[in-house]
Design an enzyme around this catalytic site. Structure first.
Site, PDB file in Angstrom:
ATOM      1  CG  HIS A  40      -2.187  -0.822   0.872  1.00 26.68           C
ATOM      2  ND1 HIS A  40      -3.488  -0.551   0.585  1.00 26.68           N
ATOM      3  CD2 HIS A  40      -2.193  -2.274   1.245  1.00 26.68           C
ATOM      4  CE1 HIS A  40      -4.220  -1.769   0.638  1.00 26.68           C
ATOM      5  NE2 HIS A  40      -3.509  -2.837   0.886  1.00 26.68           N
ATOM      6  CB  ALA A 127      -4.195 -15.622  -4.249  1.00 22.30           C
ATOM      7  N   GLY A 128      -4.090 -12.149  -3.926  1.00 23.74           N
ATOM      8  CA  GLY A 128      -2.884 -11.334  -3.556  1.00 23.74           C
ATOM      9  C   GLY A 128      -2.046 -11.363  -4.506  1.00 23.74           C
ATOM     10  CG  LEU A 129      -0.185 -14.572  -5.582  1.00 21.52           C
ATOM     11  CD1 LEU A 129       0.126 -16.083  -5.689  1.00 21.52           C
ATOM     12  CD2 LEU A 129       0.789 -14.028  -4.938  1.00 21.52           C
ATOM     13  CB  SER A 130      -0.758  -9.020  -9.688  1.00 22.93           C
ATOM     14  OG  SER A 130      -0.488  -8.261  -8.659  1.00 22.93           O
ATOM     15  CB  SER A 132      -7.316  -8.013 -11.935  1.00 17.86           C
ATOM     16  OG  SER A 132      -6.515  -7.391 -10.816  1.00 17.86           O
ATOM     17  CG  ASP A 176      -0.653  -5.407  -8.340  1.00 17.93           C
ATOM     18  OD1 ASP A 176       0.359  -5.225  -7.307  1.00 17.93           O
ATOM     19  OD2 ASP A 176      -1.808  -5.530  -7.837  1.00 17.93           O
ATOM     20  CE1 TYR A 225      -4.966  -1.750  -2.685  1.00 16.40           C
ATOM     21  CE2 TYR A 225      -6.406   0.120  -3.944  1.00 16.40           C
ATOM     22  CZ  TYR A 225      -4.846  -0.596  -3.366  1.00 16.40           C
ATOM     23  OH  TYR A 225      -3.837  -0.200  -4.135  1.00 16.40           O
TER      24      TYR A 225
HETATM   25  C1  GLA Z   1      -3.318  -4.305  -4.658  1.00 14.41           C
HETATM   26  C2  GLA Z   1      -3.081  -3.056  -5.818  1.00 14.41           C
HETATM   27  C3  GLA Z   1      -1.592  -2.677  -5.634  1.00 14.41           C
HETATM   28  C4  GLA Z   1      -1.015  -2.315  -4.542  1.00 14.41           C
HETATM   29  C5  GLA Z   1      -1.123  -3.707  -3.466  1.00 14.41           C
HETATM   30  C6  GLA Z   1      -0.870  -3.315  -1.905  1.00 14.41           C
HETATM   31  O1  GLA Z   1      -2.250  -5.456  -5.325  1.00 14.41           O
HETATM   32  O2  GLA Z   1      -3.434  -3.656  -7.003  1.00 14.41           O
HETATM   33  O3  GLA Z   1      -1.725  -1.535  -6.307  1.00 14.41           O
HETATM   34  O4  GLA Z   1      -1.706  -1.180  -3.791  1.00 14.41           O
HETATM   35  O5  GLA Z   1      -2.541  -4.053  -3.502  1.00 14.41           O
HETATM   36  O6  GLA Z   1       0.503  -3.172  -1.830  1.00 14.41           O
END
Ligand code: GLA
Length: 368
Positions: A40, A127-130, A132, A176, A225
């Site tokens: 973040h 999962a927080g692995l991008s 999208s 990301d 978020y």
């Molecule tokens: C998501 C967002 C990113 C970043 C992270 C947190 O993945 O797409 O831009 O803000 O959260 O670090």
């Protein structure tokens, strides 16, 4: 599922051919990423340290379509087809990501010819692995290639973020999309999100990053978020700065000027930003123990100051440390998703087996 990108690209070409009855004209692949430090911080103009994941990503196959303006999108992973038109707006469906990217680079061409697109993803959603960002980058690469448009990897990252912000409506930073479009698997990527200056960062030798899904999926378009983005904006206004990255760790005494909640949010951003710089120095010095400590501090900061962890990721981080990891933290946007732990290579399999046995809901995603 971790497969070489070439194999995923071959699979998506076959899926396209089977679904549409003719071969695609272009296939592309874009990776997801794990973020190692700096969470973040990106929408605050700060530093980040993500690493693209070689076999985890999105493969796209595209070709011209028969009906002007029509977009026929097919996900082979979810066996779902969606039909859209280039003139449409967001509808809250997965094809929004595809449509937004196509509108950004090829509206006039698609009005003339139509488009068919198939995709395969090997990344878990939420999962927080991008997942999208990988979909956006793969789509933009495919469309710019198909329509012969000159772009650079940085242009693709910037365009992908704009699609996510302006079309999908998610107020994310650029980490990301940048990691996916510009990063090189096998290296971390140090990025100044304000200037877009970047450099590869070496990975620790004889250590590995173990990535585990906590079992709790996040949904970043839900409020959490966007609330954090709004809190950072409020902190900037109260402190009279344009972005929180105008401040450094030497400005922590200014937190007294803020209400308690905004002070905690700001402290996370300033300290995590500093941890990226310290982590980069630790990687360059070949000091995995120092890097691991920073990861663990980053998790505590996400938990205590930024309030974006969940009990499941807290427990998994604690268990990884207990089992001998040098450091561990939740990675990505937060509110669940994956945890990344730094482990000695020789201990990685045992440590992974211990955690999987102790946490039935946890899945191993990668060891890199
Ligand atoms: C998501 C967002 C990113 C970043 C992270 C947190 O993945 O797409 O831009 O803000 O959260 O670090």
């Amino acid at each position: 599922m971790t497969l070489p990108p070439t194999e995923i690209a071959a699979d998506v070409a076959a899926a396209y051919a089977q679904h549409f009855g003719r071969p695609p004209e272009v296939t592309t692949f874009a990776p997801g990423r794990v973020n190692l430090l700096g969470e973040h911080t990106d929408y605050n103009g700060g530093y980040v340290l993500p690493m693209p994941l070689e076999g985890l990503g999105v493969a796209i196959a595209i070709g011209h379509g028969p009906a002007p303006g029509a977009i026929e999108a097919y996900s082979d992973t979810f066996h779902e087809a969606e039909r859209r038109n280039i003139e449409q707006g967001r509808e809250g469906r997965w094809s929004d990501y595809v449509l937004g990217c196509l509108k950004a680079v090829a509206t006039s061409e698609i009005r003339e010819t139509g488009l068919r697109i198939a995709l395969i993803t090997t990344l878990p959603m939420g999962a927080g692995l991008s997942s999208s960002a990988a979909l956006e980058v793969a789509t933009l690469r495919a469309a710019t290639t198909l329509f012969g448009k000159e772009t650079s990897p940085v242009d693709i990252a910037v365009a992908a973020r704009a699609v996510e912000n302006d079309f999908v409506g998610m107020p994310c930073g650029i980490m990301d999309q940048f990691a996916s479009a510009v990063g090189k698997p096998g290296n971390a990527l140090f990025l100044n999100t304000r200037t877009l200056e970047y450099a590869p960062a070496p990975l620790p030798e004889s250590h590995r990053f173990l990535i585990l899904h906590s079992g709790v999926s996040h949904q970043l378009t839900q409020d959490g978020y966007a609330n954090r983005v709004a809190e950072c904006t409020a902190a900037c206004e109260a402190l009279g700065v344009e972005m929180l990255s105008d401040l450094g760790s030497g400005d922590l005494d200014r937190l007294d000027e803020l209400p308690e909640l905004l002070a905690r949010r700001t402290r996370h951003v300033l300290t995590d930003n500093q941890r990226v710089l310290d982590g980069l120095a630790a990687l360059k010095a070949g000091d995995p123990a120092a890097f691991g400590r920073l990861m663990t501090e980053s998790h505590a900061s996400q938990r205590d100051d930024y309030a974006i962890t969940v009990p499941e990721t807290d427990a998994l981080v604690a268990a990884a440390l207990e089992a001998g990891a040098l450091g561990a933290r939740q990675t990505g946007g937060g509110f669940g998703g994956a945890v990344v732990a730094l482990v000695a290579e020789a201990e990685a399999e045992d440590l992974s087996a211990t955690l999987l046995a102790d946490f039935p809901g946890v899945r191993r995603l990668a060891l890199v």
